[in-house]
Design a protein around this motif. Structure first.
Motif, PDB file in Angstrom:
ATOM      1  N   VAL A 159       0.472 -16.570   6.021  1.00 22.46           N
ATOM      2  CA  VAL A 159      -0.249 -15.609   6.858  1.00 22.46           C
ATOM      3  C   VAL A 159      -1.679 -15.443   6.352  1.00 22.46           C
ATOM      4  CG1 VAL A 159      -0.328 -13.219   7.684  1.00 22.46           C
ATOM      5  CG2 VAL A 159       1.880 -14.376   7.435  1.00 22.46           C
ATOM      6  N   ILE A 160      -2.649 -15.609   7.262  1.00 30.63           N
ATOM      7  CA  ILE A 160      -4.039 -15.278   6.937  1.00 30.63           C
ATOM      8  C   ILE A 160      -4.478 -14.188   7.901  1.00 30.63           C
ATOM      9  CG2 ILE A 160      -4.672 -17.494   5.902  1.00 30.63           C
ATOM     10  CD1 ILE A 160      -5.887 -18.358   8.543  1.00 30.63           C
ATOM     11  N   VAL A 161      -5.338 -13.293   7.432  1.00 26.17           N
ATOM     12  CA  VAL A 161      -5.709 -12.164   8.281  1.00 26.17           C
ATOM     13  C   VAL A 161      -7.224 -12.026   8.361  1.00 26.17           C
ATOM     14  CG1 VAL A 161      -3.605 -10.987   7.555  1.00 26.17           C
ATOM     15  CG2 VAL A 161      -5.776 -10.329   6.521  1.00 26.17           C
ATOM     16  N   SER A 162      -7.681 -11.423   9.453  1.00 21.37           N
ATOM     17  CA  SER A 162      -9.104 -11.138   9.592  1.00 21.37           C
ATOM     18  C   SER A 162      -9.254  -9.729  10.147  1.00 21.37           C
ATOM     19  CB  SER A 162      -9.736 -12.160  10.531  1.00 21.37           C
ATOM     20  OG  SER A 162     -11.124 -11.967  10.563  1.00 21.37           O
ATOM     21  N   ASP A 163     -10.155  -8.975   9.565  1.00 26.49           N
ATOM     22  CA  ASP A 163     -10.383  -7.597  10.016  1.00 26.49           C
ATOM     23  C   ASP A 163     -11.838  -7.264   9.727  1.00 26.49           C
ATOM     24  OD1 ASP A 163      -8.254  -5.004  10.567  1.00 26.49           O
ATOM     25  OD2 ASP A 163     -10.305  -4.495   9.964  1.00 26.49           O
ATOM     26  N   LEU A 164     -12.356  -6.251  10.430  1.00 25.40           N
ATOM     27  CA  LEU A 164     -13.731  -5.818  10.176  1.00 25.40           C
ATOM     28  C   LEU A 164     -13.850  -5.203   8.788  1.00 25.40           C
ATOM     29  CD1 LEU A 164     -14.583  -4.069  13.578  1.00 25.40           C
ATOM     30  CD2 LEU A 164     -15.175  -6.392  12.840  1.00 25.40           C
ATOM     31  N   PHE A 165     -12.728  -4.666   8.296  1.00 25.20           N
ATOM     32  CA  PHE A 165     -12.739  -3.994   6.993  1.00 25.20           C
ATOM     33  C   PHE A 165     -11.920  -4.785   5.974  1.00 25.20           C
ATOM     34  CE2 PHE A 165     -13.326  -0.841  10.300  1.00 25.20           C
ATOM     35  CZ  PHE A 165     -14.537  -0.292   9.896  1.00 25.20           C
ATOM     36  N   GLU A 166     -12.089  -4.409   4.709  1.00 23.84           N
ATOM     37  CA  GLU A 166     -11.349  -5.122   3.662  1.00 23.84           C
ATOM     38  C   GLU A 166      -9.858  -4.803   3.780  1.00 23.84           C
ATOM     39  OE1 GLU A 166     -11.406  -5.761  -1.135  1.00 23.84           O
ATOM     40  OE2 GLU A 166     -13.036  -4.642  -0.192  1.00 23.84           O
ATOM     41  N   ALA A 167      -9.043  -5.829   3.812  1.00 22.31           N
ATOM     42  CA  ALA A 167      -7.589  -5.664   3.950  1.00 22.31           C
ATOM     43  C   ALA A 167      -6.976  -5.413   2.567  1.00 22.31           C
ATOM     44  CB  ALA A 167      -6.987  -6.924   4.561  1.00 22.31           C
ATOM     45  N   PRO A 168      -5.789  -4.777   2.528  1.00 22.89           N
ATOM     46  CA  PRO A 168      -5.129  -4.650   1.223  1.00 22.89           C
ATOM     47  C   PRO A 168      -4.840  -6.036   0.642  1.00 22.89           C
ATOM     48  CG  PRO A 168      -3.787  -3.724   3.011  1.00 22.89           C
ATOM     49  CD  PRO A 168      -5.040  -4.213   3.631  1.00 22.89           C
ATOM     50  N   LYS A 169      -4.798  -6.112  -0.666  1.00 25.77           N
ATOM     51  CA  LYS A 169      -4.611  -7.420  -1.316  1.00 25.77           C
ATOM     52  C   LYS A 169      -3.165  -7.908  -1.200  1.00 25.77           C
ATOM     53  CE  LYS A 169      -8.789  -7.987  -3.098  1.00 25.77           C
ATOM     54  NZ  LYS A 169      -9.419  -7.758  -1.777  1.00 25.77           N
ATOM     55  N   THR A 170      -2.237  -6.938  -1.105  1.00 28.75           N
ATOM     56  CA  THR A 170      -0.821  -7.317  -0.986  1.00 28.75           C
ATOM     57  C   THR A 170      -0.171  -6.494   0.126  1.00 28.75           C
ATOM     58  OG1 THR A 170      -0.143  -5.664  -2.597  1.00 28.75           O
ATOM     59  CG2 THR A 170      -0.557  -7.884  -3.456  1.00 28.75           C
ATOM     60  N   LEU A 171       0.963  -7.001   0.597  1.00 32.31           N
ATOM     61  CA  LEU A 171       1.715  -6.302   1.641  1.00 32.31           C
ATOM     62  C   LEU A 171       3.145  -6.136   1.136  1.00 32.31           C
ATOM     63  CD1 LEU A 171       1.089  -5.362   4.532  1.00 32.31           C
ATOM     64  CD2 LEU A 171       1.924  -7.568   5.338  1.00 32.31           C
ATOM     65  N   PRO A 172       3.689  -4.900   1.137  1.00 34.58           N
ATOM     66  CA  PRO A 172       5.062  -4.723   0.661  1.00 34.58           C
ATOM     67  C   PRO A 172       6.064  -5.203   1.711  1.00 34.58           C
ATOM     68  CG  PRO A 172       4.106  -2.606   1.303  1.00 34.58           C
ATOM     69  CD  PRO A 172       3.057  -3.639   1.555  1.00 34.58           C
ATOM     70  N   LEU A 173       6.863  -6.171   1.337  1.00 34.87           N
ATOM     71  CA  LEU A 173       7.849  -6.750   2.252  1.00 34.87           C
ATOM     72  C   LEU A 173       9.238  -6.313   1.792  1.00 34.87           C
ATOM     73  CD1 LEU A 173       7.980  -8.775   4.609  1.00 34.87           C
ATOM     74  CD2 LEU A 173       8.287 -10.580   2.917  1.00 34.87           C
ATOM     75  N   THR A 174       9.916  -5.511   2.618  1.00 32.66           N
ATOM     76  CA  THR A 174      11.236  -5.015   2.224  1.00 32.66           C
ATOM     77  C   THR A 174      12.313  -5.928   2.777  1.00 32.66           C
ATOM     78  OG1 THR A 174      10.363  -2.781   2.188  1.00 32.66           O
ATOM     79  CG2 THR A 174      12.754  -2.991   2.213  1.00 32.66           C
ATOM     80  N   LEU A 175      13.101  -6.494   1.874  1.00 35.38           N
ATOM     81  CA  LEU A 175      14.153  -7.418   2.273  1.00 35.38           C
ATOM     82  C   LEU A 175      15.447  -6.645   2.454  1.00 35.38           C
ATOM     83  CD1 LEU A 175      13.257 -10.074  -0.438  1.00 35.38           C
ATOM     84  CD2 LEU A 175      12.474 -10.012   1.935  1.00 35.38           C
ATOM     85  N   SER A 176      16.442  -7.283   3.106  1.00 30.97           N
ATOM     86  CA  SER A 176      17.712  -6.581   3.262  1.00 30.97           C
ATOM     87  C   SER A 176      18.269  -6.313   1.858  1.00 30.97           C
ATOM     88  CB  SER A 176      18.685  -7.412   4.095  1.00 30.97           C
ATOM     89  OG  SER A 176      18.916  -8.624   3.448  1.00 30.97           O
TER      90      SER A 176
END
Ligand code: NAD
Length: 315
Positions: free
Chosen positions: A170-187
């Motif tokens: 996944v790559i992202v683009s936004d006008l503002f700085e995105a968080p460096k990590t994303l919390p992914l909750t698994l089952s």
């Protein structure tokens, strides 16, 4: 106090309001009768259908609150209402996951040609179809492919999480700085912090195998004729944000030329009546703005709206 839920409200939200002592009327009043009848109520809740414009606000001097079930407040004169001391509230986060899941309904349908697969099947009794042809169904897998998420807010993040869960880069683009990590909750409740790569829009256009848009309405399309030229050949595009974010004529040209393999659109210009060449295009899957239309999202919207109304009117 009386509340008019003019575009409906989930039973849970209605119950919470009634438990708090409010009278909730879910009978829809047509737009042209509202100025006459809304003055009997203390608050109104709407989705996207009912418009609460300046003239209606002026006709209801006792109105204390306008509640929008969902995100976009394009149908409400928000600043004017607030200038009159009316509280305006919405439920921005309640439908994010449902919209993100619809993105993948479109994506998976696009890579596996679900519409064509059904349309091109011979019907029972047809003995003259010349053998089952499945050449159109040479699909691709999503795992390992690059998903470009434009707009990394609430829905963009949920979309990124589903993509990561499917093993996409996944790559992202936004006008503002995105968080460096994303919390992914698994089952099982385990949460993993997954690093996120933020890139400039141009780089996203050049690298993404699939693009999903999650930005507010923009005056100028984010993907127009010039931008289509930058995309990877065979890219798949999904728009579940707002019509106008993609130039529809340029999209149709890019689909016809094969530059874009497919498009999944939950939003489009001139909703709710799409242009015919978009609706009937064999490489387009179109849904009528149903991103938030799940039982879970509607229940969360109703609950959140009820709690906001209680918070504001029970002070
Ligand atoms: P949000 O405000 O949480 O996130 C939007 C993000 O887009 C922000 O991070 C913002 O910085 C970024 N952004 C704005 N302009 C940009 C640009 N030109 N380029 C790159 N990034 C840009 O909003 P959200 O809750 O994630 O909603 C996103 C969109 O989805 C909105 O348009 C909303 O109306 C729409 N929506 C659709 C449905 C549906 O049923 N399909 C349901 C809910 C919301």
């Amino acid at each position: 106090m009386k509340i008019l839920a003019n575009d409906g409200i989930d039973p849970l939200g209605k119950q919470l309001l009634e438990n708090a002592g409010f009278t909730v009327d879910t009978n829809h009043i047509p737009q042209n009768e509202l100025a006459l009848k809304l003055p009997d109520y203390d608050a109104i809740t709407v989705r996207s259908a009912t418009k609460v414009r300046k003239d209606l606000i002026d006709a209801c001097p006792n109105l204390k609150l306008i509640g929008r079930g969902g995100v976009g407040m394009d149908n409400i004169d928000v600043e004017y209402a607030r200038s009159k001391g009316i509280a305006v509230v919405n439920t921005p986060a309640a439908s994010s996951l449902s919209v993100a899941e619809l993105v993948f309904a479109h994506l998976l349908s696009g890579v596996r040609f679900l519409y064509d697969a059904q349309r091109k099947m011979p019907v029972e009794g047809d003995t003259n179809f010349g053998g089952l042809k499945k050449a159109y169904a040479k699909g691709v897998e999503l795992r390992g492919k690059t998903l470009g998420v434009i707009g990394f807010g609430r829905i963009g993040r949920e979309t990124a999480k589903v993509g990561l869960g499917l093993g996409m880069d996944v790559i992202v683009s936004d006008l503002f700085e995105a968080p460096k990590t994303l919390p992914l909750t698994l089952s099982g409740g385990i949460t993993v912090d997954v690093p996120i790569t933020q890139v400039e829009l141009q780089e996203l256009f050049q690298r993404a195998d699939f693009i999903s848009l999650h930005v507010p309405f923009t005056e100028k399309p984010i993907i127009g004729e010039a931008e289509f030229g930058l995309l990877k050949p065979g890219v798949g595009i999904v728009n579940a944000s707002r019509g106008g974010v993609i130039d529809e004529s340029a999209l149709i040209a890019a689909l016809d030329s094969g530059k874009v393999a497919f498009a999944g659109l939950d939003v489009f210009d001139n909703e709710p009546t799409p242009r015919k060449d978009l609706l009937t295009h064999p490489k387009v899957s179109l849904t009528p703005h149903i991103g938030a239309a799940t039982g879970e999202a509607q229940e969360r919207i109703g609950e959140e709206l009820a709690n906001l109304i209680i918070q504001h009117l029970k002070k």
